[in-house]
Write a protein that holds these residues in place. Sequence first.
Motif, PDB file in Angstrom:
ATOM      1  N   ASP A 373       0.629  -1.418   0.313  1.00 56.47           N
ATOM      2  CA  ASP A 373       0.100  -0.068   0.221  1.00 56.47           C
ATOM      3  C   ASP A 373       1.295   1.233  -0.063  1.00 56.47           C
ATOM      4  OD1 ASP A 373      -2.496   0.718   0.153  1.00 56.47           O
ATOM      5  OD2 ASP A 373      -2.195   1.938   2.702  1.00 56.47           O
ATOM      6  N   ASN A 374       2.281   1.008   1.013  1.00 63.56           N
ATOM      7  CA  ASN A 374       2.855   2.492   0.788  1.00 63.56           C
ATOM      8  C   ASN A 374       3.893   2.679  -0.142  1.00 63.56           C
ATOM      9  OD1 ASN A 374       2.077   3.077   3.279  1.00 63.56           O
ATOM     10  ND2 ASN A 374       3.697   2.183   4.613  1.00 63.56           N
ATOM     11  N   ALA A 375       4.338   1.042  -1.175  1.00 55.16           N
ATOM     12  CA  ALA A 375       4.433   1.315  -1.813  1.00 55.16           C
ATOM     13  C   ALA A 375       3.902   1.902  -3.320  1.00 55.16           C
ATOM     14  CB  ALA A 375       5.073   0.109  -2.111  1.00 55.16           C
ATOM     15  N   GLN A 377       1.072   3.760  -2.951  1.00 56.45           N
ATOM     16  CA  GLN A 377       0.871   5.400  -2.874  1.00 56.45           C
ATOM     17  C   GLN A 377       2.463   6.127  -3.153  1.00 56.45           C
ATOM     18  OE1 GLN A 377      -0.679   5.912   0.991  1.00 56.45           O
ATOM     19  NE2 GLN A 377      -2.398   4.828   1.125  1.00 56.45           N
ATOM     20  N   ALA A 378       3.307   5.519  -2.713  1.00 52.12           N
ATOM     21  CA  ALA A 378       4.709   6.387  -3.296  1.00 52.12           C
ATOM     22  C   ALA A 378       5.001   6.622  -4.714  1.00 52.12           C
ATOM     23  CB  ALA A 378       5.529   5.882  -2.429  1.00 52.12           C
ATOM     24  N   MET A 379       3.973   5.114  -5.620  1.00 47.88           N
ATOM     25  CA  MET A 379       4.862   5.629  -6.671  1.00 47.88           C
ATOM     26  C   MET A 379       3.561   6.309  -7.615  1.00 47.88           C
ATOM     27  SD  MET A 379       6.655   2.183  -7.899  1.00 47.88           S
ATOM     28  CE  MET A 379       5.137   1.036  -7.035  1.00 47.88           C
ATOM     29  N   PRO A 405       9.699   8.176  -5.213  1.00 52.42           N
ATOM     30  CA  PRO A 405      10.326   9.192  -4.950  1.00 52.42           C
ATOM     31  C   PRO A 405      11.197   8.853  -3.691  1.00 52.42           C
ATOM     32  CG  PRO A 405       8.367   9.980  -3.859  1.00 52.42           C
ATOM     33  CD  PRO A 405       8.513   8.774  -4.887  1.00 52.42           C
ATOM     34  N   GLY A 406      11.060   8.110  -2.254  1.00 52.59           N
ATOM     35  CA  GLY A 406      11.653   7.508  -1.144  1.00 52.59           C
ATOM     36  C   GLY A 406      11.789   8.508  -0.272  1.00 52.59           C
ATOM     37  N   ILE A 407      12.521   7.839   1.277  1.00 54.97           N
ATOM     38  CA  ILE A 407      12.235   8.501   2.095  1.00 54.97           C
ATOM     39  C   ILE A 407      13.568   9.088   2.758  1.00 54.97           C
ATOM     40  CG2 ILE A 407      11.260   8.376   4.621  1.00 54.97           C
ATOM     41  CD1 ILE A 407      10.994   5.138   3.371  1.00 54.97           C
ATOM     42  N   PRO A 408      13.119  10.468   2.344  1.00 59.74           N
ATOM     43  CA  PRO A 408      14.370  11.346   3.201  1.00 59.74           C
ATOM     44  C   PRO A 408      14.852  10.927   4.164  1.00 59.74           C
ATOM     45  CG  PRO A 408      12.522  12.947   2.851  1.00 59.74           C
ATOM     46  CD  PRO A 408      11.936  11.111   2.704  1.00 59.74           C
ATOM     47  N   PHE A 419       1.588   6.569  13.941  1.00 59.15           N
ATOM     48  CA  PHE A 419       1.269   7.874  13.776  1.00 59.15           C
ATOM     49  C   PHE A 419       1.245   8.722  13.386  1.00 59.15           C
ATOM     50  CE2 PHE A 419      -2.376   6.880  17.383  1.00 59.15           C
ATOM     51  CZ  PHE A 419      -3.042   6.713  16.464  1.00 59.15           C
ATOM     52  N   PHE A 420       3.194   8.678  12.478  1.00 61.25           N
ATOM     53  CA  PHE A 420       4.048   9.184  11.698  1.00 61.25           C
ATOM     54  C   PHE A 420       3.305   8.745  10.495  1.00 61.25           C
ATOM     55  CE2 PHE A 420       7.413  10.057   9.083  1.00 61.25           C
ATOM     56  CZ  PHE A 420       7.468  11.239   9.459  1.00 61.25           C
ATOM     57  N   THR A 421       3.015  10.110   9.929  1.00 63.07           N
ATOM     58  CA  THR A 421       2.439   9.949   8.354  1.00 63.07           C
ATOM     59  C   THR A 421       3.023  11.455   7.691  1.00 63.07           C
ATOM     60  OG1 THR A 421       0.661   9.995   7.118  1.00 63.07           O
ATOM     61  CG2 THR A 421       0.573  10.579   8.978  1.00 63.07           C
ATOM     62  N   THR A 422       3.196  11.046   6.050  1.00 62.11           N
ATOM     63  CA  THR A 422       3.715  12.631   5.950  1.00 62.11           C
ATOM     64  C   THR A 422       2.280  13.178   4.743  1.00 62.11           C
ATOM     65  OG1 THR A 422       5.155  11.588   4.254  1.00 62.11           O
ATOM     66  CG2 THR A 422       5.781  12.703   5.635  1.00 62.11           C
ATOM     67  N   LYS A 423       1.275  11.876   5.406  1.00 64.34           N
ATOM     68  CA  LYS A 423       0.618  12.070   3.783  1.00 64.34           C
ATOM     69  C   LYS A 423      -1.351  12.831   4.079  1.00 64.34           C
ATOM     70  CE  LYS A 423       1.770   7.537   2.117  1.00 64.34           C
ATOM     71  NZ  LYS A 423       1.220   5.894   2.535  1.00 64.34           N
ATOM     72  N   PRO A 424      -1.474  13.614   3.858  1.00 70.17           N
ATOM     73  CA  PRO A 424      -2.934  14.541   3.958  1.00 70.17           C
ATOM     74  C   PRO A 424      -3.352  14.107   5.181  1.00 70.17           C
ATOM     75  CG  PRO A 424      -2.341  14.292   1.203  1.00 70.17           C
ATOM     76  CD  PRO A 424      -1.471  13.272   2.226  1.00 70.17           C
ATOM     77  N   GLY A 426      -7.025  12.871   6.411  1.00 66.94           N
ATOM     78  CA  GLY A 426      -7.438  11.600   6.225  1.00 66.94           C
ATOM     79  C   GLY A 426      -7.245  11.291   4.752  1.00 66.94           C
ATOM     80  N   GLU A 427      -6.159  10.794   4.695  1.00 68.41           N
ATOM     81  CA  GLU A 427      -5.616  10.263   4.305  1.00 68.41           C
ATOM     82  C   GLU A 427      -4.487   8.965   4.397  1.00 68.41           C
ATOM     83  OE1 GLU A 427      -3.259  11.222   0.590  1.00 68.41           O
ATOM     84  OE2 GLU A 427      -5.220  12.695  -0.433  1.00 68.41           O
ATOM     85  N   GLY A 428      -4.153   9.378   5.484  1.00 69.09           N
ATOM     86  CA  GLY A 428      -3.032   7.934   6.267  1.00 69.09           C
ATOM     87  C   GLY A 428      -3.326   7.856   7.726  1.00 69.09           C
ATOM     88  N   THR A 429      -3.324   7.405   8.594  1.00 67.30           N
ATOM     89  CA  THR A 429      -3.156   7.214   9.797  1.00 67.30           C
ATOM     90  C   THR A 429      -2.142   6.930   9.860  1.00 67.30           C
ATOM     91  OG1 THR A 429      -2.719   4.487   9.744  1.00 67.30           O
ATOM     92  CG2 THR A 429      -5.767   6.068   9.669  1.00 67.30           C
ATOM     93  N   GLY A 430      -0.898   6.648   9.694  1.00 65.06           N
ATOM     94  CA  GLY A 430       0.308   6.025  10.653  1.00 65.06           C
ATOM     95  C   GLY A 430       0.447   4.894  10.572  1.00 65.06           C
ATOM     96  N   LEU A 431      -0.106   4.426  10.836  1.00 63.92           N
ATOM     97  CA  LEU A 431       0.090   3.416  11.686  1.00 63.92           C
ATOM     98  C   LEU A 431       0.313   2.169  10.895  1.00 63.92           C
ATOM     99  CD1 LEU A 431      -3.792   3.043  13.369  1.00 63.92           C
ATOM    100  CD2 LEU A 431      -0.601   3.748  15.028  1.00 63.92           C
ATOM    101  N   GLY A 432       0.065   1.981   9.503  1.00 59.07           N
ATOM    102  CA  GLY A 432       0.595   1.066   9.106  1.00 59.07           C
ATOM    103  C   GLY A 432       1.920   0.912   8.910  1.00 59.07           C
ATOM    104  N   LEU A 433       2.956   1.246   9.130  1.00 57.98           N
ATOM    105  CA  LEU A 433       3.974   0.614   9.720  1.00 57.98           C
ATOM    106  C   LEU A 433       5.009   0.425  10.988  1.00 57.98           C
ATOM    107  CD1 LEU A 433       6.628   3.001   7.162  1.00 57.98           C
ATOM    108  CD2 LEU A 433       6.089   1.001   6.774  1.00 57.98           C
ATOM    109  N   ASP A 434       3.880   0.790  11.661  1.00 56.75           N
ATOM    110  CA  ASP A 434       4.015   0.503  13.261  1.00 56.75           C
ATOM    111  C   ASP A 434       3.424  -0.836  13.855  1.00 56.75           C
ATOM    112  OD1 ASP A 434       4.468   0.723  15.875  1.00 56.75           O
ATOM    113  OD2 ASP A 434       2.030   1.314  15.656  1.00 56.75           O
TER     114      ASP A 434
END
Length: 471
Positions: A373-375, A377-379, A405-408, A419-424, A426-434
């Motif tokens: 899902d992250n991949a 969205q990134a592409m 584009p990768g992760i800085p 809850f870390f997300t760079t998405k606007p 409403g789009e990301g909860t930031g829980l996926g990777l946790d």
Amino acid sequence: MIRDELKTLFLFEALTDEQLDWLARHGRVEEFPPGGTVFAEGEPAEGFYVLLSGTLALSRRVQQDDVETARTDQRGAYMGATQAYLRDDPGVVRTYQASMRAISDCTFFVLSAEDFGTMMRDWFPMAIHLLEGLFFGMRNSQAVIGERQRLAALGSLASGLMHELNNPAAATVRATAALRERVAGMRQKLGMLADGRIQAEQLRALTQVVEPILERAAKAPELSPMQASDREDELDDWLDERGITSGWDLAPIFVTGGIDVTCLADVADRVAPELLELSLRWIGYSLETEQLMSDIEDAGNRIASLVTAAKQYSHLDRASHQWIDVHEGLKSTLVMLTHKLHGIEVVKEFDRSLPQIPAHPAELNQVWTNLIDNAAQAMNGEGTLTVRTARDGDRVLVEIADTGPGIPPELRQRVFEPFFTTKPVGEGTGLGLDISYRIVVNGHGGDISVRSQPGNTRFQVRLPLNEPASN
Ligand SMILES: Nc1ncnc2c1ncn2[C@@H]1O[C@H](COP(=O)(O)OP(=O)(O)OP(=O)(O)O)[C@@H](O)[C@H]1O
Ligand SMILES: [Mg+2]
């Protein structure tokens, strides 16, 4: 003779002659050549070492490397079984905490851990009580604080989730209230129609105008604030010229709906002049209700995705492991996510010879889902997704790579935080990777890491081939 030497060391300077005799009788002198290992980290701590001459180095093992932590030639420096006097307790470490080796020729005065413990307890009973108080007290407070921190983490997780749920829930309530008002307004207009104040063919003309406008609104490009306010002024003027009162509250709605002056002129052409204002109001209502309904829909989706994430969370402890082929899960996850992979080329580099591994399949699917899902969205609909499997020693490696584009670098450490997300919003909860981290590391004793540069981001999951030895 050793007795006199001991007396010169700061550690023993306050001892009586009898005590020094006792030490000289119970201890021994040991010599080591340069490079010689005095003791090794992790071995039972059997000796208390005091440096008499030479230079020594202490080191600790960090994964594959020996890291030197201290180097000294100070006479009287002591190490080894320094906790031997503490009473028996599971919390007391009885192994060497570092390795010690001689750098130059070294001479040590060595007491056995047992003698050192007895000596300390017999000679300095009160000091031992104080030291024990300090040691055990500290440990207990650490345990209490650790517990608190866990609770706090859990609490902040719950409140984070509440906070996240609160926005869409409040948005739904707001939008529903507004919607009710607009619908009442439309009913009223309908009432006027029923009174025969609007002709049937006029109404038909009106509905024909509204449909394309709604369609257009759905595709309306986002305007910059400047553009929007310019557009609003134009519409205001147009409405004013036609004597349409309260154009000020219609204009912003039209702007959001992507309506411009040409479009209004088009409407004016199609409906009778005396019905223009009513028609425009109707269009306004339609646009607003449409917008409000999609707000409610968005909020609902958001709530649903948060609840799914919460469910993923709460199910984590129910793990029952079975022997599985990782490819099965990867394939079915790719199928489930087809709709998100439009325009993306999917490459499968599977090592079919991989053995089965002990795992919880549903949980692993969640990991694959989150990573893919992250991949995707990134592409953003363009690029290549590579799902690779391989054997890596006594582990299975699953790699999800994307050409996004990768992760800085400064964010790379943070992506696994809850809850870390760079998405606007409403789009990301930031829980996926946790969640993925918990599943892989805590649930499977594996490891998840990321390498990233623009055009090449690889999330690597390593899972043990065998059941973890303990629990
Ligand atoms: N493949 C990737 N390429 C670029 N950035 C990524 C990639 N994977 C994760 N990230 C970054 O890591 C952040 C955290 O990812 P995570 O999956 O935890 O949350 P999310 O995708 O933002 O929201 P959620 O998965 O809960 O919907 C993302 O917001 C994004 O900035
Ligand atoms: Mg994600």
